[in-house]
Scaffold this motif. Sequence first.
Motif, PDB file in Angstrom:
ATOM      1  N   ASP A  88       0.830  -1.211   0.000  1.00 44.04           N
ATOM      2  CA  ASP A  88       0.000   0.000   0.000  1.00 44.04           C
ATOM      3  C   ASP A  88       0.860   1.255   0.000  1.00 44.04           C
ATOM      4  O   ASP A  88       0.538   2.249  -0.669  1.00 44.04           O
ATOM      5  N   LEU A  89       1.958   1.215   0.753  1.00 42.43           N
ATOM      6  CA  LEU A  89       2.825   2.386   0.877  1.00 42.43           C
ATOM      7  C   LEU A  89       3.463   2.747  -0.450  1.00 42.43           C
ATOM      8  O   LEU A  89       3.470   3.920  -0.857  1.00 42.43           O
ATOM      9  N   MET A  90       4.004   1.760  -1.154  1.00 45.38           N
ATOM     10  CA  MET A  90       4.673   2.066  -2.417  1.00 45.38           C
ATOM     11  C   MET A  90       3.665   2.454  -3.492  1.00 45.38           C
ATOM     12  O   MET A  90       3.923   3.331  -4.318  1.00 45.38           O
ATOM     13  N   ALA A  91       2.471   1.855  -3.451  1.00 45.61           N
ATOM     14  CA  ALA A  91       1.437   2.225  -4.412  1.00 45.61           C
ATOM     15  C   ALA A  91       0.942   3.654  -4.159  1.00 45.61           C
ATOM     16  O   ALA A  91       0.710   4.416  -5.100  1.00 45.61           O
ATOM     17  N   MET A 126      -3.697  -6.836  -4.677  1.00 49.56           N
ATOM     18  CA  MET A 126      -3.287  -6.017  -5.808  1.00 49.56           C
ATOM     19  C   MET A 126      -4.374  -5.061  -6.305  1.00 49.56           C
ATOM     20  O   MET A 126      -4.068  -3.895  -6.620  1.00 49.56           O
ATOM     21  N   PRO A 127      -5.658  -5.478  -6.414  1.00 48.94           N
ATOM     22  CA  PRO A 127      -6.674  -4.523  -6.876  1.00 48.94           C
ATOM     23  C   PRO A 127      -6.730  -3.257  -6.007  1.00 48.94           C
ATOM     24  O   PRO A 127      -6.837  -2.147  -6.530  1.00 48.94           O
ATOM     25  N   HIS A 128      -6.630  -3.437  -4.683  1.00 51.66           N
ATOM     26  CA  HIS A 128      -6.630  -2.284  -3.774  1.00 51.66           C
ATOM     27  C   HIS A 128      -5.391  -1.431  -4.003  1.00 51.66           C
ATOM     28  O   HIS A 128      -5.477  -0.185  -4.057  1.00 51.66           O
ATOM     29  N   GLN A 156      -2.473   3.368  -6.435  1.00 49.34           N
ATOM     30  CA  GLN A 156      -1.539   3.922  -7.418  1.00 49.34           C
ATOM     31  C   GLN A 156      -2.241   4.879  -8.371  1.00 49.34           C
ATOM     32  O   GLN A 156      -1.717   5.954  -8.681  1.00 49.34           O
ATOM     33  N   ARG A 157      -3.428   4.515  -8.827  1.00 50.56           N
ATOM     34  CA  ARG A 157      -4.168   5.394  -9.737  1.00 50.56           C
ATOM     35  C   ARG A 157      -4.487   6.731  -9.068  1.00 50.56           C
ATOM     36  O   ARG A 157      -4.362   7.791  -9.683  1.00 50.56           O
ATOM     37  N   GLN A 158      -4.878   6.669  -7.807  1.00 52.98           N
ATOM     38  CA  GLN A 158      -5.166   7.894  -7.067  1.00 52.98           C
ATOM     39  C   GLN A 158      -3.901   8.746  -6.920  1.00 52.98           C
ATOM     40  O   GLN A 158      -3.938   9.973  -7.066  1.00 52.98           O
TER      41      GLN A 158
END
Length: 265
Positions: free
Chosen positions: A189-192, A237-239, A244-246
Motif C-alpha cells: 500500500d505504501l509504495m502504491a 493487488m486490486p486495492h 496507485q491510480r489515485q
Amino acid sequence: MKKAAVPLLGIVMSACATSPLGRSQLMLLPESQMAMLGDQSFAAVKREMPTEPDRQANDYVLCVADAVTRDVGGSWEVVLFKQDSPNAFALPGGKIGVHTGMLRVARNQDQLATVLAHEVAHVLSRHANERLSQQVAVQQGLNAMQAMADPTSASGKTVMGLLGIGAQYGILMPYSRTQESEADLVGLDLMASAGFDPRQSIELWNNMASSGSGQPIEFLSTHPSHATRMQDLAKRMPHALDLQRQANAAGRQPQCDGLRKGGGG
C-alpha cells in the motif's frame, strides 16, 4: 553501567497497541527509546561498513526512498552501503540502509520501492518494538544502553538482531510470519500510494527467489519467504492498483529510473 538500564527498565509496564492491519501488539518501550536504539545501531553500522561513493547511485536510491517516505512523517536518513549482498533494512528513528547488491536484484524503481516500502513498513508497524518488548518481558529487563555501547557483545548482538540488522553481527533473528505478512501488505500500500507500480512487487520477489543460485540470499535469510507471499500480494493487488491510480492522478509519478546506472551496484 547499572544506572544506564534505568530509562529502559522504568517503562516496563503492560502496554497494548494495534498494528496498521488491526493486530494487537505488546509494546513496552516508548518510541523515543526505540529511536535512540535505531540511531545508535545505524551509527555502529556506518562505522563498520563502507559507503558507496558513486553520486548517481546514491541519488537514485534517495529518490526512491524520498518518494516512499514522503507521507509517513519524520525525516529519514538514507545510506547506500558498498556491499555485494542484496540486502536492505530500516530502523526506528528514520534510518534506511541499502546494500549496492540490492540494485542488481531490484531492477527498476518500482522493485526498489517494494524493498524499501517493505522495510519502512516494519518500522511503521513497530515490529522491532514488539520484538524487544517480548524480549524484555521474558528477561524482565534488557540493558540496551550497555548493549549499544558495545554492539559486539552478546547483548548488543541480540539487540541488533531484534532491530533487524543482526546478520551484520552474526545473529539472525527473522521476523515472524505474521510480521512479514504485515510488512508485505503495508509496504504494498505504501509504495502504491507513492505512485509506484505495485505489480512489480511480485516481480521483485521472483527476482529474489531466482538470484540465490540455489542458496538463500541474505535478504531472504533475514526475511523468510513463504509460499503464500506472492499469493497474498496478488489478492491485495486490486486495492494497491487503486491507490496507485489515485496517487498518479494527484501528480505522484516517481521518475527515479532516469538516475539509475545500468545494472546498479
